[in-house]
Design an enzyme around this catalytic site. Sequence first.
Site, mmCIF file in Angstrom:
data_model
loop_
_atom_site.group_PDB
_atom_site.id
_atom_site.type_symbol
_atom_site.label_atom_id
_atom_site.label_comp_id
_atom_site.label_asym_id
_atom_site.label_seq_id
_atom_site.Cartn_x
_atom_site.Cartn_y
_atom_site.Cartn_z
ATOM 1 N N HIS A 141 -21.209 -31.075 -21.598
ATOM 2 C CA HIS A 141 -21.140 -29.745 -20.973
ATOM 3 C C HIS A 141 -20.375 -29.815 -19.656
ATOM 4 O O HIS A 141 -19.581 -28.933 -19.340
ATOM 5 C CB HIS A 141 -22.549 -29.188 -20.716
ATOM 6 C CG HIS A 141 -23.299 -28.831 -21.951
ATOM 7 N ND1 HIS A 141 -22.843 -27.942 -22.897
ATOM 8 C CD2 HIS A 141 -24.520 -29.247 -22.392
ATOM 9 C CE1 HIS A 141 -23.728 -27.823 -23.868
ATOM 10 N NE2 HIS A 141 -24.763 -28.608 -23.581
ATOM 11 N N HIS A 157 -25.121 -36.041 -23.728
ATOM 12 C CA HIS A 157 -25.068 -34.673 -24.195
ATOM 13 C C HIS A 157 -24.674 -33.742 -23.051
ATOM 14 O O HIS A 157 -23.731 -32.973 -23.161
ATOM 15 C CB HIS A 157 -26.423 -34.283 -24.794
ATOM 16 C CG HIS A 157 -26.492 -32.867 -25.244
ATOM 17 N ND1 HIS A 157 -26.212 -32.507 -26.540
ATOM 18 C CD2 HIS A 157 -26.782 -31.730 -24.586
ATOM 19 C CE1 HIS A 157 -26.335 -31.181 -26.649
ATOM 20 N NE2 HIS A 157 -26.690 -30.700 -25.478
ATOM 21 N N GLU A 158 -25.442 -33.803 -21.979
ATOM 22 C CA GLU A 158 -25.167 -32.899 -20.858
ATOM 23 C C GLU A 158 -23.825 -33.193 -20.209
ATOM 24 O O GLU A 158 -23.154 -32.285 -19.709
ATOM 25 C CB GLU A 158 -26.295 -32.970 -19.825
ATOM 26 C CG GLU A 158 -27.666 -32.576 -20.365
ATOM 27 C CD GLU A 158 -27.696 -31.218 -21.053
ATOM 28 O OE1 GLU A 158 -26.948 -30.301 -20.650
ATOM 29 O OE2 GLU A 158 -28.475 -31.061 -22.006
ATOM 30 N N GLU A 197 -22.051 -25.852 -27.806
ATOM 31 C CA GLU A 197 -22.629 -27.176 -28.039
ATOM 32 C C GLU A 197 -21.630 -28.186 -28.586
ATOM 33 O O GLU A 197 -21.923 -29.386 -28.648
ATOM 34 C CB GLU A 197 -23.824 -27.083 -28.983
ATOM 35 C CG GLU A 197 -25.028 -26.378 -28.383
ATOM 36 C CD GLU A 197 -25.592 -27.072 -27.148
ATOM 37 O OE1 GLU A 197 -25.551 -28.321 -27.077
ATOM 38 O OE2 GLU A 197 -26.068 -26.373 -26.244
#
Length: 139
Positions: A5, A1-2, A30
């Site tokens: 980013h 997930h990160e 997101e």
Amino acid sequence: HEFGHVCSGLLSRTVHQQLAGTRSSLDFVETPSTLMEYFTWDHRVVQRFARHHRSGAAIPPELLADLHRTKHRFSAISAQQQVHLSLFDMAVHGRHPLGKPTVELFAELQNKHTLIPYEPGTHWYSTFTHLVGYGAGYY
């Protein structure tokens, strides 16, 4: 997930830095990280990066199949927790005075809406940063 980013930030190309990476609209910020979550569950991708730290062997297909089978094992409990946190959020940001300490409110909602009873003295809600921080912007 990160890592999604991270990729979004590294690959952003704009003359307006305030529109790049995680500084974009909350509706979009997101998206890259959510897409990365799906991307990393694809066996073709996992086979390329999931390696044994000593032998360098790719992750065995049967282990990956096991991971896929257990991916949603506790999703109902997670959904209950999100409902609980949402109700707590609405109560804290709703009608005042609350009529009781926040710890009592949190415990009451947890005991009513989840399978896991509140453990006295834990004050878990004090780590729920979406109440006032980043996530609060979604509301």
